[in-house]
Design an enzyme around this catalytic site. Sequence first.
Site, short mmCIF file in Angstrom:
data_model
loop_
_atom_site.label_atom_id
_atom_site.label_comp_id
_atom_site.label_asym_id
_atom_site.label_seq_id
_atom_site.Cartn_x
_atom_site.Cartn_y
_atom_site.Cartn_z
N TYR A 147 0.84 -1.21 0.00
CA TYR A 147 0.00 0.00 0.00
C TYR A 147 0.87 1.26 0.00
O TYR A 147 0.68 2.16 -0.81
CB TYR A 147 -0.90 -0.04 1.24
N LYS A 151 1.13 4.18 -2.92
CA LYS A 151 0.74 5.58 -2.69
C LYS A 151 1.90 6.53 -2.96
O LYS A 151 1.70 7.64 -3.46
CB LYS A 151 0.20 5.75 -1.26
N1 LIG Z 1 -9.85 5.96 5.28
C1 LIG Z 1 -8.65 6.44 5.54
O1 LIG Z 1 -8.26 6.57 6.72
C2 LIG Z 1 -7.74 6.89 4.43
C3 LIG Z 1 -6.57 7.61 4.75
C4 LIG Z 1 -5.73 8.03 3.72
C5 LIG Z 1 -6.05 7.76 2.41
N2 LIG Z 1 -7.18 7.05 2.12
C6 LIG Z 1 -7.46 6.81 0.70
O2 LIG Z 1 -8.76 7.30 0.40
C7 LIG Z 1 -9.32 6.54 -0.66
C8 LIG Z 1 -10.69 6.02 -0.25
O3 LIG Z 1 -10.53 5.22 0.91
P1 LIG Z 1 -11.74 4.77 1.85
O4 LIG Z 1 -11.26 4.85 3.24
O5 LIG Z 1 -12.99 5.46 1.45
O6 LIG Z 1 -11.76 3.22 1.47
P2 LIG Z 1 -12.98 2.28 1.07
O7 LIG Z 1 -12.44 0.90 1.08
O8 LIG Z 1 -14.17 2.60 1.91
O9 LIG Z 1 -13.27 2.75 -0.42
C9 LIG Z 1 -12.51 2.33 -1.52
C10 LIG Z 1 -13.46 2.03 -2.65
O10 LIG Z 1 -12.70 1.60 -3.78
C11 LIG Z 1 -13.42 0.54 -4.39
N3 LIG Z 1 -12.52 -0.33 -5.14
C12 LIG Z 1 -11.56 -1.15 -4.65
N4 LIG Z 1 -11.03 -1.88 -5.63
C13 LIG Z 1 -11.68 -1.54 -6.77
C14 LIG Z 1 -11.61 -1.97 -8.11
N5 LIG Z 1 -10.79 -2.97 -8.49
N6 LIG Z 1 -12.42 -1.39 -9.03
C15 LIG Z 1 -13.29 -0.41 -8.67
N7 LIG Z 1 -13.41 0.03 -7.40
C16 LIG Z 1 -12.62 -0.54 -6.47
C17 LIG Z 1 -14.03 -0.23 -3.22
O11 LIG Z 1 -15.13 -1.04 -3.64
C18 LIG Z 1 -14.44 0.89 -2.28
O12 LIG Z 1 -15.79 1.29 -2.46
C19 LIG Z 1 -8.32 5.43 -0.97
O13 LIG Z 1 -7.52 5.82 -2.05
C20 LIG Z 1 -7.50 5.34 0.30
O14 LIG Z 1 -6.21 4.83 0.05
C21 LIG Z 1 -8.04 6.61 3.10
#
Ligand SMILES: NC(=O)c1ccc[n+]([C@@H]2O[C@H](COP(=O)([O-])OP(=O)(O)OC[C@H]3O[C@@H](n4cnc5c(N)ncnc54)[C@H](O)[C@@H]3O)[C@@H](O)[C@H]2O)c1
Length: 247
Positions: A147, A151
């Site tokens: 991961y 990123k």
């Molecule tokens: N939640 C956190 O604390 C956090 C912190 C920093 C960065 N992020 C980043 O924010 C973004 C969203 O994260 P989140 O927390 O909402 O996660 P989440 O898992 O709730 O959402 C990610 C979405 O991506 C979709 N996805 C995954 N693989 C896929 C594929 N092959 N094709 C199409 N869709 C796909 C999933 O179905 C999901 O709905 C991500 O890029 C994550 O790395 C999250």
Amino acid sequence: MADTALVTGAAGGIGQALCQEFCQSGYYVIGLDLPGTKTPDSCDAVVFADLAMLCRDQDYQSKVLAQVRSHLNSNPLKVLINNAAIQVVKPVEQITPTYWHATLDVNLVAPFLLTQAFLGDLTITQGSIVNIASIHATLTKPEFVCYATSKAALVGLTRSLAVELGDRVRINAITPAAVATPMLLAGFEGKNKAFEELGQMHPIGRIATPQEVAQAALFLASDQASFITGAVLSLDGGIGSRLHDPV
Ligand SMILES: NC(=O)c1ccc[n+]([C@@H]2O[C@H](COP(=O)([O-])OP(=O)(O)OC[C@H]3O[C@@H](n4cnc5c(N)ncnc54)[C@H](O)[C@@H]3O)[C@@H](O)[C@H]2O)c1
């Protein structure tokens, strides 16, 4: 006609906030997420597609892009938000090439391919791309090798595309620290003390909300950010500035 935005990972915690924020600001929002995921509430249109397969199968890619185009209704895309990601959490000994390919396809190659596919549109609209990266691009912890590497690469992609695309398309990244998505909150159920500690590790005293990430994306996509490209916006409540001394 309203400006159009494509949000990947639209059914996820941050994705839903992104769709809501852009919809409320008057964008026509197309959400994309995996087949079988719940239709995001605040999208104008939804495309169910697997971004990993889009990276591997040219016919599948053409079909997905045609589906997105059908919702655009001949209007060129104005904003692309690469938000979908997967997170493999495994010790080094257990990481196989399969985990690498899955992670890099969804978190890095798909954002590039969508950029390439909509470059013509974004050039016409003088549009912009926002890549949702992560604090793990620079600060990480054990078992996040796939991961964190993906990123960091997404940040590299953001910078290099900004240089090559120049005045055609602005492209920026956001690197959030922990965000209070339903999934993160569920993981802390019954662990109030640990959740409080997590908040307190951030100088601001809490973790981010999904809306705060969405508002930052909305700003970067807007004309108010017209001189900002190749930027990496740290949305971390100050945790990235903190020295972890024992006092
Ligand atoms: N939640 C956190 O604390 C956090 C912190 C920093 C960065 N992020 C980043 O924010 C973004 C969203 O994260 P989140 O927390 O909402 O996660 P989440 O898992 O709730 O959402 C990610 C979405 O991506 C979709 N996805 C995954 N693989 C896929 C594929 N092959 N094709 C199409 N869709 C796909 C999933 O179905 C999901 O709905 C991500 O890029 C994550 O790395 C999250």
